[in-house]
Scaffold this motif. Structure first.
Motif, PDB file in Angstrom:
ATOM      1  N   GLN A  70       0.841  -1.206   0.000  1.00  0.00           N
ATOM      2  CA  GLN A  70       0.000   0.000   0.000  1.00  0.00           C
ATOM      3  C   GLN A  70       0.878   1.258   0.000  1.00  0.00           C
ATOM      4  O   GLN A  70       0.600   2.215  -0.718  1.00  0.00           O
ATOM      5  CB  GLN A  70      -0.921   0.011   1.222  1.00  0.00           C
TER       6      GLN A  70
ATOM      7  N   ILE B 283       2.272   1.752  -3.444  1.00  0.00           N
ATOM      8  CA  ILE B 283       1.239   2.251  -4.367  1.00  0.00           C
ATOM      9  C   ILE B 283       1.059   3.754  -4.161  1.00  0.00           C
ATOM     10  O   ILE B 283       1.027   4.537  -5.116  1.00  0.00           O
ATOM     11  CB  ILE B 283      -0.105   1.499  -4.150  1.00  0.00           C
ATOM     12  N   ARG B 284       0.993   4.160  -2.883  1.00  0.00           N
ATOM     13  CA  ARG B 284       0.809   5.590  -2.593  1.00  0.00           C
ATOM     14  C   ARG B 284       2.031   6.393  -3.019  1.00  0.00           C
ATOM     15  O   ARG B 284       1.892   7.466  -3.596  1.00  0.00           O
ATOM     16  CB  ARG B 284       0.564   5.788  -1.100  1.00  0.00           C
TER      17      ARG B 284
ATOM     18  N   ARG C 122       2.162   9.400  -5.777  1.00  0.00           N
ATOM     19  CA  ARG C 122       2.585  10.769  -5.435  1.00  0.00           C
ATOM     20  C   ARG C 122       3.728  11.249  -6.320  1.00  0.00           C
ATOM     21  O   ARG C 122       3.738  12.408  -6.743  1.00  0.00           O
ATOM     22  CB  ARG C 122       2.947  10.840  -3.951  1.00  0.00           C
TER      23      ARG C 122
ATOM     24  N   HIS D  87       3.480   1.984 -10.203  1.00  0.00           N
ATOM     25  CA  HIS D  87       2.168   1.965  -9.515  1.00  0.00           C
ATOM     26  C   HIS D  87       1.445   0.673  -9.921  1.00  0.00           C
ATOM     27  O   HIS D  87       0.903  -0.041  -9.072  1.00  0.00           O
ATOM     28  CB  HIS D  87       1.375   3.203  -9.964  1.00  0.00           C
TER      29      HIS D  87
ATOM     30  N   LEU E 108       0.511  -2.524  -7.675  1.00  0.00           N
ATOM     31  CA  LEU E 108      -0.913  -2.893  -7.621  1.00  0.00           C
ATOM     32  C   LEU E 108      -1.134  -4.374  -7.919  1.00  0.00           C
ATOM     33  O   LEU E 108      -1.900  -5.050  -7.224  1.00  0.00           O
ATOM     34  CB  LEU E 108      -1.671  -2.109  -8.688  1.00  0.00           C
TER      35      LEU E 108
ATOM     36  N   PHE F 200      -7.566  -5.382  -1.126  1.00  0.00           N
ATOM     37  CA  PHE F 200      -7.693  -4.535  -2.317  1.00  0.00           C
ATOM     38  C   PHE F 200      -9.152  -4.213  -2.626  1.00  0.00           C
ATOM     39  O   PHE F 200      -9.494  -3.079  -2.950  1.00  0.00           O
ATOM     40  CB  PHE F 200      -7.049  -5.216  -3.539  1.00  0.00           C
TER      41      PHE F 200
ATOM     42  N   ARG G 143     -14.190  -1.310  -3.117  1.00  0.00           N
ATOM     43  CA  ARG G 143     -14.014  -1.189  -4.576  1.00  0.00           C
ATOM     44  C   ARG G 143     -14.945  -2.156  -5.290  1.00  0.00           C
ATOM     45  O   ARG G 143     -15.275  -3.221  -4.750  1.00  0.00           O
ATOM     46  CB  ARG G 143     -12.586  -1.549  -4.991  1.00  0.00           C
TER      47      ARG G 143
ATOM     48  N   GLY H 259      -9.251   4.321 -13.740  1.00  0.00           N
ATOM     49  CA  GLY H 259      -7.823   3.986 -13.708  1.00  0.00           C
ATOM     50  C   GLY H 259      -7.406   3.189 -14.936  1.00  0.00           C
ATOM     51  O   GLY H 259      -6.326   3.393 -15.482  1.00  0.00           O
TER      52      GLY H 259
ATOM     53  N   GLY I  69      -7.117   5.431 -17.719  1.00  0.00           N
ATOM     54  CA  GLY I  69      -5.861   6.159 -17.500  1.00  0.00           C
ATOM     55  C   GLY I  69      -4.679   5.369 -18.036  1.00  0.00           C
ATOM     56  O   GLY I  69      -3.833   5.906 -18.756  1.00  0.00           O
ATOM     57  N   TYR I  70      -4.641   4.065 -17.716  1.00  0.00           N
ATOM     58  CA  TYR I  70      -3.515   3.243 -18.189  1.00  0.00           C
ATOM     59  C   TYR I  70      -3.501   3.097 -19.706  1.00  0.00           C
ATOM     60  O   TYR I  70      -2.433   3.096 -20.321  1.00  0.00           O
ATOM     61  CB  TYR I  70      -3.485   1.881 -17.494  1.00  0.00           C
TER      62      TYR I  70
ATOM     63  N   ILE J  66      -2.014   6.232 -20.928  1.00  0.00           N
ATOM     64  CA  ILE J  66      -0.561   6.286 -20.676  1.00  0.00           C
ATOM     65  C   ILE J  66       0.167   5.495 -21.773  1.00  0.00           C
ATOM     66  O   ILE J  66       1.166   5.943 -22.332  1.00  0.00           O
ATOM     67  CB  ILE J  66      -0.219   5.729 -19.272  1.00  0.00           C
TER      68      ILE J  66
ATOM     69  N   PHE K  23      -5.797  12.384 -17.130  1.00  0.00           N
ATOM     70  CA  PHE K  23      -4.934  12.202 -15.948  1.00  0.00           C
ATOM     71  C   PHE K  23      -5.279  13.235 -14.877  1.00  0.00           C
ATOM     72  O   PHE K  23      -5.334  12.914 -13.689  1.00  0.00           O
ATOM     73  CB  PHE K  23      -3.446  12.331 -16.302  1.00  0.00           C
TER      74      PHE K  23
ATOM     75  N   PHE L 231      -7.554  12.110  -5.181  1.00  0.00           N
ATOM     76  CA  PHE L 231      -7.232  12.800  -3.927  1.00  0.00           C
ATOM     77  C   PHE L 231      -8.511  13.260  -3.204  1.00  0.00           C
ATOM     78  O   PHE L 231      -8.654  13.048  -1.999  1.00  0.00           O
ATOM     79  CB  PHE L 231      -6.318  14.004  -4.184  1.00  0.00           C
TER      80      PHE L 231
ATOM     81  N   ARG M 166     -10.520  10.889  -1.187  1.00  0.00           N
ATOM     82  CA  ARG M 166      -9.876  10.354   0.027  1.00  0.00           C
ATOM     83  C   ARG M 166      -9.872  11.359   1.173  1.00  0.00           C
ATOM     84  O   ARG M 166      -9.308  11.079   2.226  1.00  0.00           O
ATOM     85  CB  ARG M 166      -8.445   9.918  -0.301  1.00  0.00           C
TER      86      ARG M 166
HETATM   87  C1  HEM Z   1      -7.023   0.283 -12.809  1.00  0.00           C
HETATM   88  C2  HEM Z   1      -6.059   1.145 -12.493  1.00  0.00           C
HETATM   89  C3  HEM Z   1      -5.773   1.591 -11.082  1.00  0.00           C
HETATM   90  C4  HEM Z   1      -6.041   0.962  -9.890  1.00  0.00           C
HETATM   91  C5  HEM Z   1      -6.724  -0.385  -9.666  1.00  0.00           C
HETATM   92  C6  HEM Z   1      -5.531   1.819  -8.838  1.00  0.00           C
HETATM   93  C7  HEM Z   1      -5.579   1.503  -7.489  1.00  0.00           C
HETATM   94  C8  HEM Z   1      -5.165   2.309  -6.460  1.00  0.00           C
HETATM   95  C9  HEM Z   1      -5.230   1.972  -5.043  1.00  0.00           C
HETATM   96  C10 HEM Z   1      -5.721   0.630  -4.473  1.00  0.00           C
HETATM   97  C11 HEM Z   1      -4.803   3.028  -4.362  1.00  0.00           C
HETATM   98  C12 HEM Z   1      -4.774   3.224  -2.827  1.00  0.00           C
HETATM   99  C13 HEM Z   1      -3.594   2.645  -2.159  1.00  0.00           C
HETATM  100  C14 HEM Z   1      -3.778   2.814  -0.639  1.00  0.00           C
HETATM  101  O1  HEM Z   1      -4.002   3.942  -0.189  1.00  0.00           O
HETATM  102  O2  HEM Z   1      -3.706   1.828   0.055  1.00  0.00           O
HETATM  103  C15 HEM Z   1      -4.458   4.058  -5.343  1.00  0.00           C
HETATM  104  C16 HEM Z   1      -4.033   5.303  -5.020  1.00  0.00           C
HETATM  105  C17 HEM Z   1      -3.886   6.316  -5.931  1.00  0.00           C
HETATM  106  N1  HEM Z   1      -3.845   6.185  -7.313  1.00  0.00           N
HETATM  107 FE1  HEM Z   1      -4.212   4.509  -8.355  1.00  0.00          FE
HETATM  108  N2  HEM Z   1      -4.968   2.932  -9.400  1.00  0.00           N
HETATM  109  C18 HEM Z   1      -5.100   2.855 -10.760  1.00  0.00           C
HETATM  110  C19 HEM Z   1      -4.687   3.774 -11.692  1.00  0.00           C
HETATM  111  C20 HEM Z   1      -4.294   5.050 -11.375  1.00  0.00           C
HETATM  112  C21 HEM Z   1      -3.993   6.082 -12.341  1.00  0.00           C
HETATM  113  C22 HEM Z   1      -4.038   5.909 -13.859  1.00  0.00           C
HETATM  114  C23 HEM Z   1      -3.669   7.204 -11.627  1.00  0.00           C
HETATM  115  C24 HEM Z   1      -3.248   8.567 -12.092  1.00  0.00           C
HETATM  116  C25 HEM Z   1      -3.247   9.000 -13.346  1.00  0.00           C
HETATM  117  C26 HEM Z   1      -3.765   6.869 -10.218  1.00  0.00           C
HETATM  118  C27 HEM Z   1      -3.555   7.750  -9.173  1.00  0.00           C
HETATM  119  C28 HEM Z   1      -3.687   7.428  -7.843  1.00  0.00           C
HETATM  120  C29 HEM Z   1      -3.595   8.405  -6.765  1.00  0.00           C
HETATM  121  C30 HEM Z   1      -3.382   9.906  -6.921  1.00  0.00           C
HETATM  122  C31 HEM Z   1      -3.727   7.696  -5.573  1.00  0.00           C
HETATM  123  C32 HEM Z   1      -3.722   8.287  -4.146  1.00  0.00           C
HETATM  124  C33 HEM Z   1      -2.359   8.162  -3.539  1.00  0.00           C
HETATM  125  C34 HEM Z   1      -2.319   8.654  -2.112  1.00  0.00           C
HETATM  126  O3  HEM Z   1      -2.906   8.016  -1.242  1.00  0.00           O
HETATM  127  O4  HEM Z   1      -1.672   9.678  -1.913  1.00  0.00           O
HETATM  128  N3  HEM Z   1      -4.130   5.551 -10.108  1.00  0.00           N
HETATM  129  N4  HEM Z   1      -4.679   3.579  -6.614  1.00  0.00           N
END
Ligand code: HEM
Length: 190
Positions: A33, A36-37, A41, A86, A90, A101, A105, A113, A116-117, A120, A151, A159, A162
């Motif tokens: 986790q 991922i965070r 960032r 990331h 994940l 996970f 969700r 997301g 988004g991918y 990308i 994006f 953000f 959360r």
């Molecule tokens: C299917 C694609 C994606 C999945 C399943 C996914 C999943 C996640 C998960 C599970 C978290 C939370 C982790 C935690 O706090 O424990 C997270 C955080 C985040 N993701 Fe992704 N993500 C995906 C794609 C993306 C993309 C494409 C972007 C940006 C363009 C992105 C930006 C973020 C951001 C900004 C956070 C917050 C981070 C924080 O807590 O500061 N994600 N994502």
């Protein structure tokens, strides 16, 4: 530092940041986790730099802001590398702790997301000369403009949704919203 050297250094920094986050967490699930965070960032900082490079150069003309505009491609590719990490974190997280996970969700929450991918991937491929020529300059501009706005919306939504977990998320969320308003205002000015 320019070009691929800049890309290399930024990618090494992002990787070290993700590994440090992974290492300092108290257990395996939280390590993933944290990683991922951390990669979300670093992606945000790199993305924001590219998103605002031209605005910075116009508002505060200097050697640094001109360099940011010149190096946008390599900073953008570093954003793609950060997002790749990331995705790697994940995938390991989903395999290691699927129950954790999926808390809060559904497959539907993964749609933005996943889009988004896809973007990308398309932006990365078309940042190279041959695919860019195949797409043509007008489509290239449309694709890259659509990509950066997708994006921006994903970052703002990630953000701001959360904030109930921690009020601190308001800071990057509002930074992203203000950056979007700035870009819109510039477009409106012409
Ligand atoms: C299917 C694609 C994606 C999945 C399943 C996914 C999943 C996640 C998960 C599970 C978290 C939370 C982790 C935690 O706090 O424990 C997270 C955080 C985040 N993701 Fe992704 N993500 C995906 C794609 C993306 C993309 C494409 C972007 C940006 C363009 C992105 C930006 C973020 C951001 C900004 C956070 C917050 C981070 C924080 O807590 O500061 N994600 N994502």
């Amino acid at each position: 530092m320019t070009g691929w050297n800049l890309f290399g250094v930024l990618t090494v920094i992002v990787t070290l940041f993700a590994l440090t986050a992974f290492a300092i967490a108290p257990n395996e699930v939280e390590s993933l986790q944290y990683a991922i965070r951390a990669t979300a960032r670093t992606s945000f900082i790199l993305f924001l730099t590219v998103f605002l490079a031209t605005s910075f150069a116009r508002l505060v003309p200097s050697a640094l802001t001109r360099a940011l505009v010149r190096e946008r491609r390599y900073i953008g590719l570093s954003f793609a590398a950060s997002q790749f990490l990331h995705a790697v974190a994940l995938i390991i997280y989903i395999r290691t702790a699927p129950d954790s996970f999926w808390v809060g969700r559904t497959p539907a929450t993964n749609i933005p997301g996943s889009i988004g991918y896809l973007m990308i991937l398309l932006l990365t491929v078309t940042s190279f000369a041959m695919p860019a020529r195949l797409v043509g300059p007008a489509n290239w501009r449309r694709l890259h403009l659509a990509g950066v706005w997708i994006f921006a919306v994903i970052f703002a939504a990630s953000f701001l949704t959360r904030v109930h977990q921690h009020a601190g998320y308001l800071v990057p969320g509002m930074i992203m919203v203000v950056a979007m308003l700035l870009r819109m205002a510039e477009r409106f000015e012409g």
